[in-house]
Design a protein around this motif. Structure first.
Motif, PDB file in Angstrom:
ATOM      1  N   ASP A 109       5.105   9.133   9.629  1.00  0.00           N
ATOM      2  CA  ASP A 109       4.035   9.786   8.874  1.00  0.00           C
ATOM      3  C   ASP A 109       3.959   9.302   7.432  1.00  0.00           C
ATOM      4  O   ASP A 109       3.250   9.878   6.609  1.00  0.00           O
ATOM      5  CB  ASP A 109       4.221  11.308   8.902  1.00  0.00           C
ATOM      6  CG  ASP A 109       5.584  11.761   8.395  1.00  0.00           C
ATOM      7  OD1 ASP A 109       6.355  10.891   7.913  1.00  0.00           O
ATOM      8  OD2 ASP A 109       5.884  12.962   8.487  1.00  0.00           O
ATOM      9  N   GLY A 110       4.677   8.219   7.118  1.00  0.00           N
ATOM     10  CA  GLY A 110       4.663   7.687   5.759  1.00  0.00           C
ATOM     11  C   GLY A 110       5.698   8.307   4.848  1.00  0.00           C
ATOM     12  O   GLY A 110       5.898   7.827   3.726  1.00  0.00           O
ATOM     13  N   ARG A 137       4.642  -0.653  -0.470  1.00  0.00           N
ATOM     14  CA  ARG A 137       3.617   0.109  -1.185  1.00  0.00           C
ATOM     15  C   ARG A 137       3.802  -0.073  -2.689  1.00  0.00           C
ATOM     16  O   ARG A 137       4.907  -0.386  -3.150  1.00  0.00           O
ATOM     17  CB  ARG A 137       3.708   1.589  -0.804  1.00  0.00           C
ATOM     18  CG  ARG A 137       5.084   2.187  -0.989  1.00  0.00           C
ATOM     19  CD  ARG A 137       5.190   3.604  -0.436  1.00  0.00           C
ATOM     20  NE  ARG A 137       4.895   3.662   0.977  1.00  0.00           N
ATOM     21  CZ  ARG A 137       4.995   4.786   1.707  1.00  0.00           C
ATOM     22  NH1 ARG A 137       5.373   5.903   1.123  1.00  0.00           N
ATOM     23  NH2 ARG A 137       4.713   4.778   2.986  1.00  0.00           N
ATOM     24  N   PRO A 138       2.756   0.073  -3.477  1.00  0.00           N
ATOM     25  CA  PRO A 138       2.880  -0.187  -4.913  1.00  0.00           C
ATOM     26  C   PRO A 138       3.562   0.958  -5.665  1.00  0.00           C
ATOM     27  O   PRO A 138       3.402   2.131  -5.317  1.00  0.00           O
ATOM     28  CB  PRO A 138       1.424  -0.320  -5.360  1.00  0.00           C
ATOM     29  CG  PRO A 138       0.658   0.528  -4.391  1.00  0.00           C
ATOM     30  CD  PRO A 138       1.373   0.398  -3.077  1.00  0.00           C
ATOM     31  N   ASP A 139       4.323   0.600  -6.684  1.00  0.00           N
ATOM     32  CA  ASP A 139       4.890   1.584  -7.610  1.00  0.00           C
ATOM     33  C   ASP A 139       3.903   1.758  -8.755  1.00  0.00           C
ATOM     34  O   ASP A 139       3.724   0.868  -9.578  1.00  0.00           O
ATOM     35  CB  ASP A 139       6.240   1.094  -8.130  1.00  0.00           C
ATOM     36  CG  ASP A 139       6.846   2.041  -9.161  1.00  0.00           C
ATOM     37  OD1 ASP A 139       6.311   3.155  -9.339  1.00  0.00           O
ATOM     38  OD2 ASP A 139       7.848   1.656  -9.801  1.00  0.00           O
ATOM     39  N   GLY A 191       8.334   0.523   2.773  1.00  0.00           N
ATOM     40  CA  GLY A 191       7.929   1.689   3.542  1.00  0.00           C
ATOM     41  C   GLY A 191       9.126   2.341   4.215  1.00  0.00           C
ATOM     42  O   GLY A 191      10.128   1.683   4.512  1.00  0.00           O
ATOM     43  N   PRO A 192       9.044   3.637   4.507  1.00  0.00           N
ATOM     44  CA  PRO A 192      10.163   4.360   5.100  1.00  0.00           C
ATOM     45  C   PRO A 192      10.180   4.266   6.623  1.00  0.00           C
ATOM     46  O   PRO A 192       9.260   3.722   7.250  1.00  0.00           O
ATOM     47  CB  PRO A 192       9.911   5.799   4.647  1.00  0.00           C
ATOM     48  CG  PRO A 192       8.411   5.893   4.627  1.00  0.00           C
ATOM     49  CD  PRO A 192       7.923   4.538   4.164  1.00  0.00           C
ATOM     50  N   ASP A 194       3.906  -6.515   8.824  1.00  0.00           N
ATOM     51  CA  ASP A 194       2.638  -5.863   9.081  1.00  0.00           C
ATOM     52  C   ASP A 194       2.841  -4.364   8.908  1.00  0.00           C
ATOM     53  O   ASP A 194       3.962  -3.871   8.897  1.00  0.00           O
ATOM     54  CB  ASP A 194       2.204  -6.182  10.517  1.00  0.00           C
ATOM     55  CG  ASP A 194       0.743  -5.886  10.775  1.00  0.00           C
ATOM     56  OD1 ASP A 194       0.289  -6.206  11.869  1.00  0.00           O
ATOM     57  OD2 ASP A 194       0.086  -5.334   9.874  1.00  0.00           O
ATOM     58  N   THR A 195       1.752  -3.614   8.788  1.00  0.00           N
ATOM     59  CA  THR A 195       1.853  -2.177   8.737  1.00  0.00           C
ATOM     60  C   THR A 195       1.367  -1.595  10.043  1.00  0.00           C
ATOM     61  O   THR A 195       0.642  -2.226  10.790  1.00  0.00           O
ATOM     62  CB  THR A 195       1.012  -1.587   7.592  1.00  0.00           C
ATOM     63  OG1 THR A 195      -0.320  -2.097   7.707  1.00  0.00           O
ATOM     64  CG2 THR A 195       1.582  -1.968   6.248  1.00  0.00           C
ATOM     65  N   ALA A 196       1.750  -0.376  10.323  1.00  0.00           N
ATOM     66  CA  ALA A 196       1.389   0.254  11.593  1.00  0.00           C
ATOM     67  C   ALA A 196       0.037   0.918  11.492  1.00  0.00           C
ATOM     68  O   ALA A 196      -0.097   2.131  11.455  1.00  0.00           O
ATOM     69  CB  ALA A 196       2.456   1.271  11.987  1.00  0.00           C
ATOM     70  N   THR A 197      -1.012   0.108  11.405  1.00  0.00           N
ATOM     71  CA  THR A 197      -2.357   0.630  11.299  1.00  0.00           C
ATOM     72  C   THR A 197      -3.162   0.182  12.485  1.00  0.00           C
ATOM     73  O   THR A 197      -2.736  -0.636  13.281  1.00  0.00           O
ATOM     74  CB  THR A 197      -3.047   0.110  10.029  1.00  0.00           C
ATOM     75  OG1 THR A 197      -3.069  -1.323  10.080  1.00  0.00           O
ATOM     76  CG2 THR A 197      -2.324   0.551   8.786  1.00  0.00           C
TER      77      THR A 197
END
Length: 454
Positions: free
Chosen positions: A167-168, A311-313, A162-163, A423-426
């Motif tokens: 905002d993704g 994230r998946p390619d 992830g970047p 973890d992701t920021a969710t």
């Protein structure tokens, strides 16, 4: 079984833990696997975090079918109650397993596209009767086309972190500042990496276990290199669950890591900045300044470590008809079971071939790639996925329709129990009780019997 193509191999993309497990289950079913791996050896992604210790024990990261395949080779199973590093996992299990599979594994072979023979994604006519064509590029640059009766994509998500941007999307200036940004946990045993961070101010972006690891490592470096300082940037606020379960965590290695990150903050080796969603990164002489969406600016830093998930390619699958959730990029039937916007608990629900199917028959995304952007993947989940998928491809629909899943108690949930995966920021997070007991359930039945509420 797809009779016209029954003599063709089943292509497995990726020779990581789940791809090699998939091949083992296919062999056990009397099916012919062909594992295509872009790297030079087994577990090429694991090799890149070889210095990191897994949260799961050896007993939890060895697939049963793979163990059976290894047994006749003289392989010695490691002590099941100990915790391997990534290096251990490769050297003592993954590479021996690839060796046992022999010519069924091809290294230096990158998959660049998958389609149906003579059919792009638009064409319906006799689509399901056509074999798959798998376009590959070898290490010497030559290209080939392989035909297959089915495709199991176990290529993972490691290559697409992830970047920085909240905002993704990459933050403005992220690409031009790439030389000062890393998307990996540093290996401070390496002299070059140690010199990169020693005596410097480093921003660590992320709220998961990888961020914990980086903070703990930098705090340790500060003892030997005065002036080493971390700025921990979180997209959400600090709470009682920020550091995980601590001593109450039923994955002790994960709990200890959270406590080490907390100590880094408490001891002044790291400053926490909360509610900060990066929008841009700017040069300030030889240093970098991160700017938030709300206009806040961090004090200049020398280095940035971005640990915001993966994230998946999906680019090489563009000619296939995939059914993916619009948010998580996971199979539509699986997504509700793992959605971190809803589930604050790390419970891994039983699932298999049924939840992993797509409109394109005989295509399966498995392992971490099947979870899309969700962060709660467990190795044992992947082993059960490929057991079910192999059964489905062998025509054993009764076996494919159940999952015999034994999960460790995950204690305070959120994040992966497999290894130091961020973890992701969710939304979600928080604490929960995820006690489990061994269970055999129909796929999709929900949480294992005896699991606690969250």
């Amino acid at each position: 079984m797809n009779e016209p193509n029954a003599a063709l191999p089943i292509v497995v993309i990726g020779a990581g833990p789940i791809g090699l497990a998939a091949a083992s289950h296919l062999v056990e079913r009397g099916l012919e696997p062909l594992v295509l791996e872009a790297g030079a050896g087994a577990g090429s992604a694991v090799r890149e975090w070889s210095h990191v210790r897994l949260f799961s024990t050896w007993d939890e990261v060895i697939d049963p079918a793979a163990e059976k395949l290894l047994a006749p080779t003289g392989w010695q199973k490691p002590d099941g109650g100990t915790y391997p590093t990534g290096r251990d996992w490769v050297q003592r299990y993954l590479q021996p397993l690839a060796d046992a599979l022999g010519d069924a594994v091809r290294f230096g072979t990158r998959v660049t596209g998958v389609s149906r023979l003579g059919r792009d994604r638009v064409v319906d006519a006799e689509r399901d009767r056509q074999p798959f064509t798998v376009r590959i590029r070898n290490a010497d640059g030559t290209e080939e086309r392989i035909t297959a009766r089915a495709v199991i994509d176990a290529s993972g998500t490691w290559s697409t972190p992830g970047p920085l941007g909240g905002d993704g999307l990459p933050a403005l200036g992220e690409h031009t500042s790439a030389a000062r940004i890393s998307y990996r946990v540093p290996d401070l045993r390496d002299d070059a990496q140690r010199a990169r961070y020693a005596g410097r101010r480093t921003a660590v972006i992320g709220s998961g276990a990888s961020a914990f690891t980086a903070l703990a490592l930098l705090a340790g470096l500060a003892d030997d290199a005065p002036g080493t300082k971390a700025v921990w940037v979180l997209r959400r606020g600090l709470s009682g669950s920020t550091y995980g379960g601590g001593e109450a965590d039923q994955l002790p290695a994960r709990g200890a890591l959270g406590l080490a990150a907390k100590a880094a903050v408490d001891d002044g080796h790291a400053d926490a900045v909360t509610g900060f969603r990066a929008a841009a990164i700017e040069a300030d002489g030889e240093r970098l300044v991160i700017v938030a969406e709300d206009g806040r600016r961090l004090d200049p830093v020398d280095e940035v470590i971005v640990l915001t998930g993966f994230r998946p390619d999906l680019s090489f699958l563009a000619e296939l008809r995939l059914g993916l959730d619009e948010r998580l990029q996971a199979p539509v039937e699986l997504a509700p079971l793992i959605d971190p916007n809803v589930h604050s608990c790390g419970t891994v629900y039983p699932h298999g071939a049924g939840e992993l199917t797509h409109p394109e028959k005989d295509v399966y995304l498995v392992g971490m790639k099947s979870y899309g952007r969700a962060p709660t993947f467990l190795a044992m989940t992947g082993f059960e996925q490929v057991r079910s998928v192999a059964a489905a491809l062998a025509g054993d629909h009764e076996a494919a329709s159940r999952v015999e899943l034994t999960l460790p108690e995950t204690g305070v949930c959120g994040g992966s129990g497999l290894f130091d995966e961020p973890d992701t920021a969710t939304a979600g997070g928080g604490s929960g009780c995820c006690a489990t007991t061994p269970a055999t359930l129909p796929i999709g039945a929900g949480a294992p019997a005896g699991s606690g509420g969250c």
